[in-house]
Design a protein around this motif. Structure first.
Motif, PDB file in Angstrom:
ATOM      1  N   PHE A 168       2.484  19.892 -17.124  1.00 41.40           N
ATOM      2  CA  PHE A 168       2.892  21.081 -17.867  1.00 41.40           C
ATOM      3  C   PHE A 168       4.361  20.975 -18.269  1.00 41.40           C
ATOM      4  O   PHE A 168       4.746  21.379 -19.368  1.00 41.40           O
ATOM      5  CB  PHE A 168       2.658  22.348 -17.042  1.00 41.40           C
ATOM      6  N   TYR A 169       5.145  20.426 -17.394  1.00 48.88           N
ATOM      7  CA  TYR A 169       6.569  20.267 -17.701  1.00 48.88           C
ATOM      8  C   TYR A 169       6.740  19.418 -18.963  1.00 48.88           C
ATOM      9  O   TYR A 169       7.463  19.782 -19.890  1.00 48.88           O
ATOM     10  CB  TYR A 169       7.277  19.618 -16.515  1.00 48.88           C
ATOM     11  N   LEU A 170       6.039  18.294 -19.015  1.00 46.26           N
ATOM     12  CA  LEU A 170       6.154  17.426 -20.194  1.00 46.26           C
ATOM     13  C   LEU A 170       5.595  18.129 -21.430  1.00 46.26           C
ATOM     14  O   LEU A 170       6.181  18.084 -22.511  1.00 46.26           O
ATOM     15  CB  LEU A 170       5.418  16.105 -19.957  1.00 46.26           C
ATOM     16  N   GLN A 171       4.474  18.806 -21.252  1.00 48.37           N
ATOM     17  CA  GLN A 171       3.881  19.525 -22.388  1.00 48.37           C
ATOM     18  C   GLN A 171       4.812  20.600 -22.907  1.00 48.37           C
ATOM     19  O   GLN A 171       4.925  20.804 -24.110  1.00 48.37           O
ATOM     20  CB  GLN A 171       2.579  20.203 -21.947  1.00 48.37           C
ATOM     21  N   SER A 172       5.487  21.283 -21.992  1.00 44.55           N
ATOM     22  CA  SER A 172       6.333  22.391 -22.418  1.00 44.55           C
ATOM     23  C   SER A 172       7.573  21.881 -23.147  1.00 44.55           C
ATOM     24  O   SER A 172       8.403  22.657 -23.585  1.00 44.55           O
ATOM     25  CB  SER A 172       6.740  23.230 -21.216  1.00 44.55           C
ATOM     26  N   ARG A 173       7.676  20.542 -23.251  1.00 44.86           N
ATOM     27  CA  ARG A 173       8.752  19.970 -24.068  1.00 44.86           C
ATOM     28  C   ARG A 173       8.194  19.326 -25.331  1.00 44.86           C
ATOM     29  O   ARG A 173       8.836  18.473 -25.950  1.00 44.86           O
ATOM     30  CB  ARG A 173       9.532  18.927 -23.259  1.00 44.86           C
ATOM     31  N   ILE A 233       5.376  17.443 -25.625  1.00 46.68           N
ATOM     32  CA  ILE A 233       4.650  16.177 -25.465  1.00 46.68           C
ATOM     33  C   ILE A 233       3.186  16.504 -25.159  1.00 46.68           C
ATOM     34  O   ILE A 233       2.902  17.257 -24.221  1.00 46.68           O
ATOM     35  CB  ILE A 233       5.284  15.343 -24.335  1.00 46.68           C
ATOM     36  N   GLU A 238       2.273  22.297 -25.779  1.00 50.50           N
ATOM     37  CA  GLU A 238       3.151  21.388 -26.513  1.00 50.50           C
ATOM     38  C   GLU A 238       3.452  21.911 -27.915  1.00 50.50           C
ATOM     39  O   GLU A 238       4.546  21.734 -28.439  1.00 50.50           O
ATOM     40  CB  GLU A 238       2.570  19.965 -26.569  1.00 50.50           C
ATOM     41  N   ALA A 294       6.117  24.539 -27.829  1.00 48.32           N
ATOM     42  CA  ALA A 294       7.450  23.936 -27.719  1.00 48.32           C
ATOM     43  C   ALA A 294       7.908  23.410 -29.068  1.00 48.32           C
ATOM     44  O   ALA A 294       9.056  23.578 -29.460  1.00 48.32           O
ATOM     45  CB  ALA A 294       7.417  22.808 -26.688  1.00 48.32           C
ATOM     46  N   PHE A 337      12.973  26.037 -16.666  1.00 54.60           N
ATOM     47  CA  PHE A 337      12.217  26.379 -15.463  1.00 54.60           C
ATOM     48  C   PHE A 337      13.095  26.818 -14.302  1.00 54.60           C
ATOM     49  O   PHE A 337      14.204  26.293 -14.119  1.00 54.60           O
ATOM     50  CB  PHE A 337      11.394  25.164 -15.011  1.00 54.60           C
ATOM     51  N   PHE A 369      12.148  10.375 -22.113  1.00 49.81           N
ATOM     52  CA  PHE A 369      11.527  11.698 -22.132  1.00 49.81           C
ATOM     53  C   PHE A 369      12.238  12.612 -23.134  1.00 49.81           C
ATOM     54  O   PHE A 369      11.605  13.256 -23.976  1.00 49.81           O
ATOM     55  CB  PHE A 369      11.571  12.278 -20.714  1.00 49.81           C
TER      56      PHE A 369
END
Ligand code: ATP
Ligand code: MG
Lengths: 479, 266
Positions: A430-435, A437, B81, B84, B92, B106
């Protein structure tokens, strides 16, 4: 799709599952001394080789199929298999123009163009179709440096003294059940000889293609690097989709003399069976390298993504003083795949060193075991080993096991073992998705991150390829 | 800066959400217009982080009723995604560690995903390097953090700075910062607040979730909301935060006990 969970990973359909329609010469199914003789006769082999095969066959009859691996499969009926199949066009052609266009097309479809115009510029390729080598590129160019790169059948005809000198010296014909079977019936494979002092000017590569549904595949590869010679070799494998299982029992032997170095990389993508575990290749392979000379080095890198079952332990016998063995492995299993893979590092000579880096990724209902042996003999003064075995679990129905065995007769040997297990968590994704990705890109980012230490070892041309292959296997993986 | 004619960026209407069988958000209403800075305060467990994660699309939370419009379009229909990429950012409260994934890589992939949506050209490694060096200055972060795995082994405060670095790179239209101030030392708080102020502009809106007035001294909010039991119980100006600092949250219980609120909260 916002409810996608990590547990729903499934691989996308296998891209290489097509069958080539081609006329094949096969012998009747079943195995006997006559069949062994027939294979040898068809290949017009010298007596030493027939002898080798017969000894192996007789020994095989006395052996039991191993059952110690963490693998489950129904018994294989060895009399139901066909032990010799070859594309009808028998004689190996002097020029590619004479090779059956259907075969060239097959390899082109697999991304391995062989023709002069399209072939890879820095990689010599031996293309093996149903255990028969159909073409080898750049042979002449390599010959200028004295490098021999051809099918093993050709080597038997043209360099019998080399084959006789080295064949079976690393993996003896009676080494294990599958190696004995291979020694009795092996069909074809690659032969590489790098003479003293020569650094092989290009990557060598063999591409194995299984086409036939009922034929056992028994390749034999032999690589010899003489004093101070170096070579980097890569093999790739694919097979069509059948709902039956095909047996693939190969043997690979590597010999490195003083100061020689062999780098052997594998990208294994045999058909793995469907999501319920129907079909797929049984990959029972014996790979071993012998660092015969002082300061020699053998490095195995494998990316194992295919096969219903993988049973494979590329090993190094570190005989020469100061010799070095390496094993870098990524094994990805999904659905019902089973892998029991690892390595053996046998330290014989003084100050020998070995490194093991194993990354197992298990998704679906698959099972993925690392099994490794580090053995240090009484003369291996100052031997050192470093092992790192990491497992990554995707979803909660997959299994990962690590079986590290250490046997040391050398009190001052330095043996280090590290192991870890991790799971891709929903919060990480989720962390990656929320950026920004995407889910699948996020999974593959984490998986490639996990595998980086191994991918860094692959020849440059293939590192990106391996990365893509893993992503592909996990693509469409979101429920 | 409040302009009643400024376009609405985010409009949350009667939002209810649950995790498993547990209702957490019970009718949140909130409107963010361009140029505004909002603060959400409230007791531990009142639902502030849940609200932020529901907005970002965390799969653990199910929206049971209500709606969220992002610049007039349904936000809840979008993948996390995609939210975003169109300019929603969540800093967070507890950034996770992602071993093996390089922070620099990243950041580059994330930035390019946003840029692609904006119709901007993809940045190659060199162009991105220039950009990231510039944005590092906003949070005064050591470039060495780029070489490490995402958040791995970062201290609490370093993780928070990394969040603001991401915000600086992604240039969101709506930034939700969940307790970005907690875990920061005094200097870091000043730096991060400075960064947020620098990034906030007439076209963007910021939602600060915080427990402390000291953040609101540095980033002055136009509105302060008090969240309790999954709803916004009261809304005021920046003085409301000062009042909370003085009085605490005891009055909330009294207000929640009122028949109307009580019936809804159950
Ligand atoms: N995934 C979850 N599973 C179970 N309960 C959850 C989950 N997420 C939130 N909750 C519960 O929902 C309630 C609200 O949590 P939330 O994290 O939104 O509070 P908060 O207002 O951010 O609190 P704090 O000020 O402590 O950060 C809490 O009671 C919490 O335990
Ligand atoms: Mg919170």
């Amino acid at each position: 799709m916002s409810s996608a969970t990590v547990g729903d990973l499934v691989s996308q359909p296998y891209k290489y599952g097509f069958i080539t329609e081609i006329e094949t010469e096969k012998i009747a199914k079943g195995l006997s001394e006559d069949v062994v003789r027939l294979i040898s006769a068809k290949k017009e082999e010298p007596p030493f080789l027939l002898d080798f095969r017969l000894r192996a066959y007789r020994h095989w009859l006395t052996m039991q199929e191993p059952d110690w691996a963490a693998l489950g499969y129904p018994p294989i009926d060895y009399q139901e298999l066909i032990y010799y199949a070859a594309p009808r066009q028998q004689q190996k052609k002097a020029s590619l123009d004479e090779v059956d266009p259907a075969l060239l097309e097959t390899f082109e479809k697999l991304g391995i163009p062989l023709s002069e115009q399209k072939r890879l510029s820095n990689v010599a390729v031996d293309a093996v179709f149903d255990s028969v080598s159909i073409a080898t590129t750049y042979k002449e160019k390599l010959a200028e440096d004295g490098v021999i790169f051809c099918s093993i059948s050709e080597a038997v005809k043209e360099h019998p003294e080399l084959v006789e000198r080295y064949l079976g010296t690393v993996v003896p014909a009676n080494d294990n059940f599958f190696a004995a079977l291979n020694s009795a019936v092996f069909s074809d494979g690659s032969f590489v000889f790098i003479p003293k002092g020569v650094a092989c000017p290009m990557e060598l590569s063999t591409y194995f293609r299984i086409n036939s549904g009922d034929t056992g595949q028994f390749e034999r590869t032999l690589i010899v690097a003489e004093e101070a010679a170096t070579v980097s070799y890569l093999e790739g494998c694919t097979a069509p989709m059948f709902d039956t299982n095909q047996l693939h029992a190969a043997v690979v032997e590597l010999v490195a003399l003083d100061d020689a170095s062999i780098k052997y990389s594998t990208v294994q993508n045999w058909y793995a069976g469907d999501e319920n575990g129907v079909g797929g290749i049984y990959n029972f392979v014996t790979k071993r390298g012998q660092c015969r000379g002082a300061r020699s080095k053998i490095s195995w890198t494998q990316v194992e993504t295919g096969s219903a079952i993988t049973w494979k332990y590329p090993s190094c016998v570190l005989q020469g003083a100061d010799s070095v063995g390496e094993f870098y492995s990524v094994a990805l299993t999904n659905h019902r795949q089973q892998a029991d893979t690892g390595t053996k590092m046998i330290h014989v000579g003084p100050r020998t060193r070995s490194t093991i880096v194993s990354k197992g990724i298990s998704a679906g209902h698959s099972s993925n075991s690392y099994r490794g042996l580090v053995q240090v003999g009484p003369k291996a003064v100052g031997a050192r080993n470093y092992s790192q075995c990491d497992s990554m679990l995707i979803g909660d129905r997959a299994a990962a096991n690590t079986y590290p065995y250490i046997r040391s007769q050398q009190p001052d040997a330095n043996i280090e073992h590290e192991a870890s297990t991790c799971r891709i968590s929903a919060d990480q994704l989720f962390y990656l998705q929320s950026r920004g990705i995407g889910f699948e890109a996020a999974v593959s980012m984490m998986v490639s991150g996990f595998c980086r230490d191994v991918f860094n070892q692959l020849p440059m041309e293939f590192a990106a390829e391996a990365d893509k292959l893993l992503s592909l296997k996990l693509e469409g993986s979101v429920g | 800066m409040i302009r009643s004619d400024a376009p609405i960026l985010l409009e949350i209407r009667d939002l209810h959400a649950r995790v498993e069988d547990q209702p957490i958000l019970r009718g949140v209403n909130l409107t963010l217009r361009a140029g505004e800075i909002h603060a959400v305060m409230g007791r531990n467990g009142s639902g502030k982080s849940t609200l932020s994660k529901v907005l970002a699309g965390h799969p653990a939370y199910t929206v049971t009723s209500g709606s969220v419009l992002y610049r007039g379009a349904d936000l809840l229909a979008l993948e996390p995604e995609q939210r975003a990429r169109i300019g929603l950012f969540l800093g967070f409260q507890y950034p996770v560690e992602i071993p093996g994934v390089s922070n620099l890589e990243f950041l580059r992939v994330a930035t390019n995903a946003r840029r692609q949506e904006q119709g901007l050209e993809e940045l190659d490694t060199f162009a991105f390097d220039d950009l990231v060096q510039e944005r590092l200055r906003v949070v005064q972060m050591d470039p060495a953090f780029l070489e490490r795995s995402v958040n791995q082994g970062f201290s609490g405060g370093e993780k928070k700075r990394n969040e603001i670095l991401q915000m600086a790179l992604l240039e969101p239209l709506v930034a939700i910062l969940d307790e970005t101030d907690s875990g920061l030392d005094i200097d870091a708080l000043r730096i991060v607040a400075g960064g947020v102020n620098q990034l906030a502009g007439p076209d963007t809106s910021t939602l600060l979730i915080t427990h402390y007035q000291r953040l609101l001294d540095a980033i002055v909010p136009d509105f302060v909301h008090v969240m309790a039991a999954g709803r916004i119980l009261r809304t005021g100006g920046k003085d409301l935060a000062l009042e909370l600092e003085e009085r605490g949250y005891d009055w909330v219980d009294a207000e929640l006990a009122q028949p109307l609120a009580g019936a809804e909260v159950g």
